[in-house]
Design an enzyme around this catalytic site. Structure first.
Site, PDB file in Angstrom:
ATOM      1  N   ASP A 286       8.482  -2.118   3.583  1.00  0.00           N
ATOM      2  CA  ASP A 286       7.184  -1.360   3.217  1.00  0.00           C
ATOM      3  C   ASP A 286       6.217  -2.330   2.542  1.00  0.00           C
ATOM      4  O   ASP A 286       6.353  -2.513   1.993  1.00  0.00           O
ATOM      5  CB  ASP A 286       7.479   0.115   3.485  1.00  0.00           C
ATOM      6  CG  ASP A 286       6.000   1.284   4.332  1.00  0.00           C
ATOM      7  OD1 ASP A 286       5.777   0.245   5.077  1.00  0.00           O
ATOM      8  OD2 ASP A 286       6.239   2.025   3.797  1.00  0.00           O
TER       9      ASP A 286
ATOM     10  N   GLU B 286       1.776  -6.028   2.882  1.00  0.00           N
ATOM     11  CA  GLU B 286       0.625  -5.825   3.430  1.00  0.00           C
ATOM     12  C   GLU B 286      -0.161  -7.312   2.764  1.00  0.00           C
ATOM     13  O   GLU B 286      -0.684  -7.814   3.234  1.00  0.00           O
ATOM     14  CB  GLU B 286      -0.495  -5.434   3.893  1.00  0.00           C
ATOM     15  CG  GLU B 286      -0.352  -4.504   4.956  1.00  0.00           C
ATOM     16  CD  GLU B 286       0.933  -3.651   5.304  1.00  0.00           C
ATOM     17  OE1 GLU B 286       1.168  -3.165   4.125  1.00  0.00           O
ATOM     18  OE2 GLU B 286       1.913  -3.242   5.732  1.00  0.00           O
TER      19      GLU B 286
ATOM     20  N   ASP C 235       2.177   2.734  11.218  1.00  0.00           N
ATOM     21  CA  ASP C 235       1.801   4.429  11.755  1.00  0.00           C
ATOM     22  C   ASP C 235       0.510   4.375  12.438  1.00  0.00           C
ATOM     23  O   ASP C 235      -0.573   4.974  12.405  1.00  0.00           O
ATOM     24  CB  ASP C 235       0.899   4.606   9.842  1.00  0.00           C
ATOM     25  CG  ASP C 235       2.231   4.737   8.833  1.00  0.00           C
ATOM     26  OD1 ASP C 235       2.998   4.119   9.071  1.00  0.00           O
ATOM     27  OD2 ASP C 235       1.869   4.209   8.006  1.00  0.00           O
TER      28      ASP C 235
END
Ligand code: MIG
Length: 993
Positions: free
Chosen positions: A345, A348, A426
């Site tokens: 997770d 980025e 999300d």
């Protein structure tokens, strides 16, 4: 100015046709700009083998479409013009509509919590477009750059890429079909890793199952309730203080024994690992990483420290092979705790408390030469997540060569499907996101990543029973199938929304498990050949222009899945557009208006298994069912792939691939094995053939797998009877099904105004979404000509808010509002809505939002605090109030956004994110307008207001957001003296320079 521009252009520009070189295979071309050309380009990070991109092949073909280029100020602009009637797809993980003409996206991996249909950068980057030509042939175009790339599809039938020079463009085709393009693409970027079979089962996640006890309770409930499930996920809270590779001593004291328990009950366990490593001496990961000099550096050479979950963090530099090996060995050790899969997770990479939501572009990566060497972050930003996933994948492989790694990654880059599955980040628990999730999964599939799915039920916010059930129904047909929900939401397990919803979830997942042999076979093909798994409906007939925009249906191989994403409107009410040819409806005696309808394409055979509670329960000697739909020539064929479901024996022949054919000849349908491949012996098992006749009717026959089976075709009249009986039966089933109750609008007695669907103001130029029942806020400002969503938020927080005080979120922000007046823009009139909320003390906050028809470029908001019932004792005056206008705009390009205005005293201001919070009053107040400029887009959002009404202006930069606030003076109000602020918004073009 114009003069200067002209000169600059001629001095710096070069332009023309790109030069081509055939590479890889017939029909694939690499294009470069002369004269800077090939030598100036960076290595390929998308190609499985960068050398393939550099190596010309012999080919007699010449490209049909030649891109043109223009080099301007170190930017390379590439255009490809295609015939009118071309439709665009691809561009990876992108929200909004399926057919992408009209869109502009930017490849820049972004933590995009609660994104909307207009968000232009999500978690992954795929600088890739598939153009489906009017004749059904397709062309794939890859801009092979890791840097931020603008993909502009706003002009019909034209693709434009803009990115820092120099990058090559690779074209694939035109080939006869979009599938052929995807197969060719896989020769360049590789195919999806072979997923372990269990990873195609249902998976249950939430942020977070907070102890081993809770995890076991969830697992037990699945089995007790007979709802199939294969995996339980552990989100960040299992860690000790968010330190990766550790476990919380109280809540997860013995992970190994937890996993043993799970395994015994047929569950796998997947655990999260983030890239942010706590900056803390004595923490073994930090210490060993520091020793190996593993961290990304700042421009000055010291390790970069950024804030994430654990607090201050350093970040492994996955661009170095040395660091990837270090990480892989940590993963290897970690896996010995009984880790079946890893969830990457925040890669980025996401960084808190930074307006860009990521690290500075000036950070330094000391990358391997073959990846591009030492470069700053802007070069490696988009591939960071993929390289992390790769390293995690390699670590899992190290720990056990005989097990297939399973990694799920949030950030990614084209080619990343070689290492990891992905999900769509999300999302929100609402119907719009349910709808978008179909197109998003399909687009990822069209961009090389077949293994994806959304957070079922929606991540942020609470689902309603019907929304949840429908979402499960659709997602049970998606390649990756996982339920997940944010912290602080209500429970989102399949049984959390009442009996009817639970039953729909059970039916949906049982369906999935019956289809698993088919889905697994599709993945074997995706892995070995590069074919897609879930595809848009038009793949069934790429020539038919009427199919190209269908968003409610998709293909899972030859199965057409038709879903309703409209609240209240089940499938019983939906008209299904079917592609040409034969499509036969089928079910498992489970048809339900809240579940998708399934069709099988004429000409196909698919394998089905019995329903199981988990994948490990199935075994090769289970009865096999073949579902058969004949085509107009009375023929059908299909495949079944079987192996251990894990490991790599299949690469050495340890599998059985069976090619089944069916054929109708003089009233007899013969079903037989036409070919087999692999070393496995055919298991002894019964085979059940179901020959579909239409409307769910079928002929059943039993026999032994491997033997020839024959079915007598009844007379036409009898078939007709069977079909119409089945149709009647189907209708009765739908009518009698226990619908999931629709409790969307039941949150109060106020009827329409309390419905959960925001009101839309739309004049064809602006689309505003207004929540008229809580806070009266605007949650979306979509500007159609620029295609930009300037503001976007969830229903209950942020967006355009107003308060009645100077403190943050004072009264007015979350009060109940009522619609006093609503005008729909008929015949030249404006669209408007007037709302009022009671903010206590006899005061009301009143707001009129309107978009004129005759001046569609602007929309206006007139706000006031008015006295309603101010007590006589106070002399008709209220408490002290201040009208505070508080819009939270999303920054698509935080590093290139600023606020520009001229103050009343004539001074010019440019306010950039680094400047933090800034107040302006008196002579420094903007002289009636200020502009939020996005340099990257070349656009500005102008906010005009009446200086007499505004006392103070405030700029507040958040993480990826900015507030442009207008404050009135601070005083009591009476009947005669309300507080008012009138202002308007408009989007203007700002010349790029
Ligand atoms: O800042 O780990 O997208 O799935 O539950 C939030 C907690 C961090 C973001 C992921 C989400 C996950 C959550 N994570």
């Amino acid at each position: 100015m114009a003069d200067h521009e002209q000169k600059a252009v001629t001095a710096d520009a070069s332009s023309g046709d790109m030069i081509f070189q055939p590479i890889l295979e017939d029909g694939v071309f690499r294009f470069d700009c002369p004269p800077s050309d090939r030598d100036a380009t960076y290595p390929s990070l998308s190609f499985i083998n960068s050398k393939d991109r550099e190596t010309p092949i012999m080919s007699h073909k010449a490209p049909l479409y030649t891109p043109t280029f223009e080099c301007l100020f170190e930017r390379q602009i590439v255009k490809i013009e295609l015939p009118s009637g071309t439709s665009f797809y691809g561009t990876g993980e992108v929200s909004g509509q399926l057919e992408r003409t009209g869109k502009r996206v930017f490849t820049w991996n972004t933590d995009a919590w609660g994104y909307g249909p207009g968000t232009t950068s999500l978690y992954q980057s795929h600088p890739w477009v598939i153009a489906v030509l009017p004749n059904g042939e397709a062309l794939g175009v890859l801009a092979d750059t890791t840097q931020r790339c603008e993909i502009d599809l706003r002009k019909e039938s034209r693709i434009q890429f803009v990115a820092p020079s120099s990058y090559p463009v690779i074209t694939f085709g035109p080939f006869p079909s979009p599938t052929a393009v995807l197969i060719a693409l896989s020769h360049a970027i590789g195919s999806v890793f072979m997923p372990p079979k269990w990873s195609l089962g249902y998976q249950q996640c939430r942020w977070s199952y907070d102890s081993d006890k809770r995890v076991l309770e969830i697992a037990r409930t699945f089995r007790e309730k007979g709802i199939p499930c294969d995996v339980i996920w552990m989100d960040i809270d299992y860690m000790d203080g968010f330190r990766c590779f550790t476990f919380d001593k109280d809540r997860f004291p013995n992970p190994k024994s937890l996993v043993d328990d799970l395994h015994q009950n047929g569950f796998k366990a997947i655990w999260m690992l983030d890239p942010g490593i706590k900056h803390e001496e004595g923490y073994f990961v930090y210490d060993s990483g520091s020793k190996s000099d593993a961290w990304i550096q700042k421009a000055d050479g010291s390790p970069f420290v950024g804030e994430v979950w654990p607090g201050p963090c350093v970040f492994p530099d996955f661009t170095q092979s040395k660091v990837r090996s270090w990480w892989a060995s940590l993963v290897k050790d970690f896996t010995s705790n009984g880790v079946d899969g890893i969830w990457n997770d925040m890669n980025e990479p996401a960084v808190f408390k930074a307006v860009t939501k990521t690290m500075p572009q000036s950070n330094i990566h000391r990358g391997d030469d073959e990846l591009g060497g030492c470069q700053n972050h802007s070069y490696y930003h988009n591939v960071y997540g993929m390289l992390m996933a790769r390293s995690t994948y390699e670590g899992m492989k190290l720990s056990n060569e005989n097990k297939r790694p399973f990694v799920l990654t949030r950030a990614g880059f084209i080619g990343g499907q070689r290492y990891a599955a992905t999900w769509t980040g999300d999302n929100l628990s609402n119907w719009e996101h349910l709808h978008m999730s179909i197109s998003m999964v399909l687009q990822l599939g069209l961009s090389g990543q077949p293994l994806s799915g959304p957070d079922i039920g929606g991540f942020a916010g609470n689902a309603t029973p019907q929304l949840f059930g429908r979402w499960m129904g659709v997602s049970a047909m998606f390649p990756f199938c996982r339920g997940h929900s944010e912290i602080d939401t209500i429970d989102h397990e399949p049984w959390s929304f009442g009996e009817e919803c639970e039953e729909v979830c059970r039916l949906a997942l049982k369906r999935r498990y019956r289809l698993l042999p088919h889905i697994y076979t599709l993945f074997f093909k995706a892995h070995t050949i590069g074919t897609p798994v879930a595809m848009p409906t038009f793949f069934a007939d790429p020539k038919d222009p009427n199919l190209r925009k269908l968003e409610n249906s998709f293909l899972l191989g030859p199965i057409l899945v038709y879903a309703s994403t409209m609240p209240g409107q089940g499938l019983d009410k939906l008209d299904c557009t079917l592609p040409k040819g034969i499509w036969l409806r089928f079910d498992f005696d489970d048809s339900h208006p809240d579940l998708p309808t399934l069709y099988l394409q004429g000409g196909s055979v698919i394998p089905l298994g019995p329903p199981h509670q988990h994948v490990g329960e199935s075994n090769p000697s289970d009865d096999l069912t073949l579902l058969v739909a004949l085509d107009e020539h009375g023929k059908a064929e299909g495949f079944l792939f079987e192996d251990d479901g894990d490991g790599y024996e299949f690469t050495k022949g340890g599998y059985l691939l069976t090619h089944y054919v069916a054929e109708l000849q003089s009233s007899v349908v013969t079903v037989r094995v036409s070919k087999t491949e692999g070393l496995w012996k055919r298991p002894k098992r019964r085979m059940h053939v179901q020959l579909l006749l239409g409307e769910g009717a079928m002929l059943d026959t039993w026999g032994m797998d491997g033997e020839v089976l024959q079915i007598m075709m009844p007379s036409e009249q009898e078939v007709y009877k069977l079909v119409s009986t089945s149709e009647k039966y189907y209708k009765t089933c739908l009518e009698n099904a226990k619908r999931i109750p629709d409790i969307e609008g039941v949150s109060g007695q106020k009827g329409v105004d309390l419905s959960r669907t925001p009101i839309e103001l739309n004049n064809g130029y602006w689309i505003l979404k207004v929540v008229p029942w809580i806070g009266g806020r605007i949650i979306s400002m979509m500007h159609l000509p620029s295609g930009m969503q300037w503001l976007h938020s969830r229903v209950d927080i942020n967006g355009y808010e107003e308060y009645s005080g100077t403190e943050y979120r004072s009264a007015g922000c979350s009060e109940e509002y009522n619609v006093i007046e609503r005008k729909l823009g008929h015949a030249g009139e404006e669209e408007s809505i007037m709302l009022e909320g009671d903010i206590g003390g006899g005061l009301g906050l009143q707001r009129k939002i309107y978009i004129p028809k005759n001046d569609p470029k602007v929309f206006r908001i007139d706000s006031s605090i008015v006295a309603r019932k101010v007590g006589a004792g106070s002399g008709g005056f209220s408490r002290l109030v201040c009208l505070r206008v508080h819009p939270t705009f999303g920054l698509l390009h935080p590093t290139e956004s600023f606020v520009s205005f001229t103050s009343i005293d004539g001074s010019k201001n440019e306010v950039w994110p680094e400047s933090g919070e800034q107040f302006y009053e008196g002579n420094l107040l903007p002289n009636g307008e200020w502009i939020l400029v996005d340099k990257c887009l070349g656009l500005g959002l102008v906010n005009r207001f009446n200086v007499k009404e505004v006392f103070k202006c405030l700029i507040h930069w958040g993480t990826g957001t900015v507030n442009l606030e207008l404050w009135s003076e601070d005083r009591p109000v009476s009947n005669q003296s309300p507080l008012r602020i009138s202002h308007e918004y408009e989007v203007i073009e700002i010349p790029k320079l």
